[in-house]
Scaffold this motif. Structure first.
Motif, PDB file in Angstrom:
ATOM      1  N   VAL A 197       0.843  -1.198   0.000  1.00 23.43           N
ATOM      2  CA  VAL A 197       0.000   0.000   0.000  1.00 23.43           C
ATOM      3  C   VAL A 197       0.878   1.248   0.000  1.00 23.43           C
ATOM      4  O   VAL A 197       0.619   2.213  -0.723  1.00 23.43           O
ATOM      5  CB  VAL A 197      -0.931   0.004   1.232  1.00 23.43           C
ATOM      6  N   PHE A 198       1.945   1.209   0.800  1.00 18.92           N
ATOM      7  CA  PHE A 198       2.866   2.349   0.841  1.00 18.92           C
ATOM      8  C   PHE A 198       3.508   2.578  -0.527  1.00 18.92           C
ATOM      9  O   PHE A 198       3.661   3.708  -0.966  1.00 18.92           O
ATOM     10  CB  PHE A 198       3.944   2.118   1.903  1.00 18.92           C
ATOM     11  N   LEU A 199       3.874   1.474  -1.195  1.00 21.89           N
ATOM     12  CA  LEU A 199       4.464   1.635  -2.527  1.00 21.89           C
ATOM     13  C   LEU A 199       3.424   2.198  -3.494  1.00 21.89           C
ATOM     14  O   LEU A 199       3.726   3.079  -4.304  1.00 21.89           O
ATOM     15  CB  LEU A 199       5.019   0.301  -3.048  1.00 21.89           C
ATOM     16  N   ALA A 200       2.175   1.719  -3.368  1.00 13.96           N
ATOM     17  CA  ALA A 200       1.104   2.218  -4.242  1.00 13.96           C
ATOM     18  C   ALA A 200       0.922   3.724  -4.045  1.00 13.96           C
ATOM     19  O   ALA A 200       0.706   4.467  -4.999  1.00 13.96           O
ATOM     20  CB  ALA A 200      -0.198   1.481  -3.956  1.00 13.96           C
ATOM     21  N   ARG A 201       1.047   4.182  -2.800  1.00 15.27           N
ATOM     22  CA  ARG A 201       0.922   5.616  -2.554  1.00 15.27           C
ATOM     23  C   ARG A 201       2.013   6.384  -3.291  1.00 15.27           C
ATOM     24  O   ARG A 201       1.761   7.422  -3.900  1.00 15.27           O
ATOM     25  CB  ARG A 201       0.998   5.898  -1.043  1.00 15.27           C
ATOM     26  N   ALA A 202       3.242   5.832  -3.243  1.00 13.66           N
ATOM     27  CA  ALA A 202       4.348   6.478  -3.947  1.00 13.66           C
ATOM     28  C   ALA A 202       4.109   6.454  -5.457  1.00 13.66           C
ATOM     29  O   ALA A 202       4.391   7.436  -6.149  1.00 13.66           O
ATOM     30  CB  ALA A 202       5.665   5.794  -3.598  1.00 13.66           C
ATOM     31  N   LEU A 203       3.565   5.343  -5.970  1.00 15.47           N
ATOM     32  CA  LEU A 203       3.283   5.256  -7.404  1.00 15.47           C
ATOM     33  C   LEU A 203       2.244   6.294  -7.813  1.00 15.47           C
ATOM     34  O   LEU A 203       2.345   6.910  -8.871  1.00 15.47           O
ATOM     35  CB  LEU A 203       2.788   3.854  -7.774  1.00 15.47           C
ATOM     36  N   ALA A 204       1.233   6.487  -6.942  1.00 15.77           N
ATOM     37  CA  ALA A 204       0.172   7.446  -7.251  1.00 15.77           C
ATOM     38  C   ALA A 204       0.718   8.868  -7.351  1.00 15.77           C
ATOM     39  O   ALA A 204       0.123   9.733  -7.981  1.00 15.77           O
ATOM     40  CB  ALA A 204      -0.930   7.370  -6.190  1.00 15.77           C
ATOM     41  N   GLN A 205       1.870   9.108  -6.717  1.00 16.74           N
ATOM     42  CA  GLN A 205       2.494  10.434  -6.795  1.00 16.74           C
ATOM     43  C   GLN A 205       3.105  10.682  -8.167  1.00 16.74           C
ATOM     44  O   GLN A 205       3.424  11.809  -8.511  1.00 16.74           O
ATOM     45  CB  GLN A 205       3.582  10.582  -5.724  1.00 16.74           C
TER      46      GLN A 205
END
Lengths: 298, 243
Positions: B142-150
């Motif tokens: 989920v944390f990586l997904a947040r970074a990807l969304a950036q």
């Protein structure tokens, strides 16, 4: 007496109408800002700020300024001081809070007892509130502050959400985290200032965290947690006030006791985390003989 | 190109990091390796201006702190409270905060970005889960997904493999490679010298200063490893500051 009459009876008095409106407003904003205190683990800071407003009140009286402004300044100043002490020494935050709030509180009490005889200030009103004595202008001030608090939170909701979940991540994303922290502290101080008159500084912390803590056990997202907390806060304020009217008990403590009673119910019966709910589920599943699992806290 | 010049971080009386001079080329997966207390997490926090540090950090010639929209940071999983009342989708949407802008609400592109980020890390079906219900590996995704969304070009990840399962580790490295092939750069703090280090293109070997930096096989020499880990009882903590 029918229940409608029972409900309408206190409303014959203008002071009760003002008290009810004031209680609703205070119940609402306390529940909203209190939700941030809970998710950021700042409940103790909220308690500290509520005591720390006292000298601001007193000084405002002495210099003839606005007591709301005085209290607000003292409240924000106390959070800054707590932060300064724990970042500039090895004193930890909880100790810094204890020092600052008791220092401010004691100073406030000294000042207020000094001026009590000349002015018509009553220390007890600030400590425990006097919701039946809310004047039209007090009510107006509470309404304006409440509107400002709610508007700020609506406008900054996504930033405050990010910041309160992950301050470091928010800073790395380029959000002005220091400013957001200051906004949050100001909202907390404003909430306390708006609530002084109705519940007093000693018990305001309960109105801030009890509805939020109850909602925290029952919801999964911050907006729903806040929404439910507002509902609970408003209901507790009304029920508490009616109880105080009919049973002739102090209004602030009555509201607080109702709030805490809601929490106890959620703690015992929450569908996912309730203590008794778990026991019941275990029994149904046939584990009744085993000792109860650790209390439903995560 | 990420250029770090004379970076240092003082912690109390000690220098947690000193004399860090680096030029990191884009399109690489860089592993930041070193013993405990070597300043690995400190380095990325200092680069991102999250802690006070001396020296300069520039991205393509301009100070990094003026272009934070180009970087995404994945904190250590333990840095946040996973009981927070938020769903997986809420957390990934946080990555869109700056894109959305002040006083605005998420729009269609933001929801699309969240959706595709979740797809990429294989967490789509968990979008409405409360984050506390996830396993450690799922939380890390989920944390990586947040970074990807950036949608940033430079990603900084702090110990993403701590407490995660094998599947997640493989998923994360696969995504890292895809991201690199798309032109992004990843700087990853790795907690120890396991097999995982084979996945990195470059290695930054750290012990309060740069011991070695470059392609993996050039860095892993006996002399370099001795300089980084020498004098340490096994993988034990090195908690003092270097001089």
């Amino acid at each position: 007496m029918g229940w409608l009459e029972w409900l309408a009876e206190p409303l014959r008095y203008p002071f009760m109408q003002r008290a009810l409106l004031s209680a609703l407003l205070v119940g609402t904003i306390c529940a909203i800002t209190g939700s941030y205190l809970i998710v950021r683990r700042l409940a103790l800071l909220g308690d500290a700020v509520s005591r720390a407003v006292m000298p601001g009140l007193a000084i405002a009286f002495i210099v003839g300024g606005n007591i709301f402004v005085g209290a607000f300044i003292a409240g924000v100043l106390s959070t800054a001081l707590i932060g300064y002490i724990h970042t500039h020494s090895k004193i930890k935050e909880d100790t810094a809070m204890g020092l600052v709030f008791s220092g401010f509180f004691a100073t406030g009490i000294i000042l207020i007892t000094k001026i009590q005889s000349e002015t018509k200030v009553d220390l007890m009103h600030f400590l425990f509130g006097n919701i039946l004595g809310v004047s039209e202008s007090d009510l107006l001030a509470t309404a304006v502050i409440s509107a400002a608090v709610v508007a700020t939170i609506l406008l900054l909701f996504k930033e405050l959400l990010f910041h309160s979940f992950d301050p470091l991540g928010a800073k790395a994303a380029g959000l002005p985290t220091e400013a957001l922290h200051l906004v949050l502290m100001s909202l907390i101080a404003l909430t306390i200032v708006a609530s002084m008159q109705s519940v007093g500084v000693v018990l305001v912390i309960a109105l801030m965290i009890a509805p939020g803590a109850t909602a925290y056990l029952l919801t999964r997202r911050l907006p729903s947690m806040m929404g439910l907390a507002v509902l609970l806060g408003a209901v507790a304020s009304l029920v508490g006030l009616y109880l105080s009217y009919y049973l002739d008990i102090a209004s602030g403590p009555a509201v607080v006791v109702v709030s805490i009673a809601c929490f106890v119910l959620a703690f015992l019966f929450s569908p996912r985390q309730g203590l008794l709910t778990r026991l019941w589920q275990d029994r149904k599943a046939g584990y009744a003989e085993k000792p109860a699992p650790p209390v439903g806290l995560r | 190109m990420l250029t770090i010049a004379n970076l240092f971080v003082r912690y109390r009386q000690n220098l947690a990091l000193t004399q860090v001079d680096l030029a990191v080329a884009p399109r690489r997966i860089v592993g930041i390796i070193g013993p405990n207390g070597a300043g690995k997490s400190t380095l990325i926090k200092a680069v991102l201006d999250l802690i006070p540090a001396g020296g300069t950090v520039a991205l393509d010639g301009r100070p990094l702190r003026q272009q934070l929209h180009r970087v995404a940071y994945v904190p250590q999983r333990t840095a946040v409270d996973w009981d927070y009342p938020a769903t997986v989708a809420d957390v990934v949407m946080m990555g869109r905060c700056r894109h959305i802008g002040w006083l605005r609400r998420p729009g269609r592109p933001d929801r699309e970005a969240v959706k595709s980020a979740l797809e990429r890390v294989g967490m789509t079906e968990y979008a409405d889960c409360q984050i506390g219900e996830l396993s450690g590996g799922q939380q890390q995704r989920v944390f990586l997904a947040r970074a990807l969304a950036q949608q940033a070009d430079w990603l900084f990840l702090d110990e993403p493999f701590v407490g995660v399962d094998q599947t997640t580790e493989a998923v994360l490295f696969a995504i890292f490679r895809q991201l690199r092939d798309e032109g992004k750069t990843l700087l990853v703090v790795n907690h120890d010298l396991g097999e995982a280090v084979d996945h990195y293109d470059d290695i930054l070997l750290l012990r309060n200063r740069v011991v070695a930096f470059g392609p993996r096989k050039d860095v892993f020499t006996e002399a370099n490893l001795a300089a980084a880990y020498g004098g340490l009882p096994g993988r034990f903590v090195y908690s003092g500051g270097g001089r």
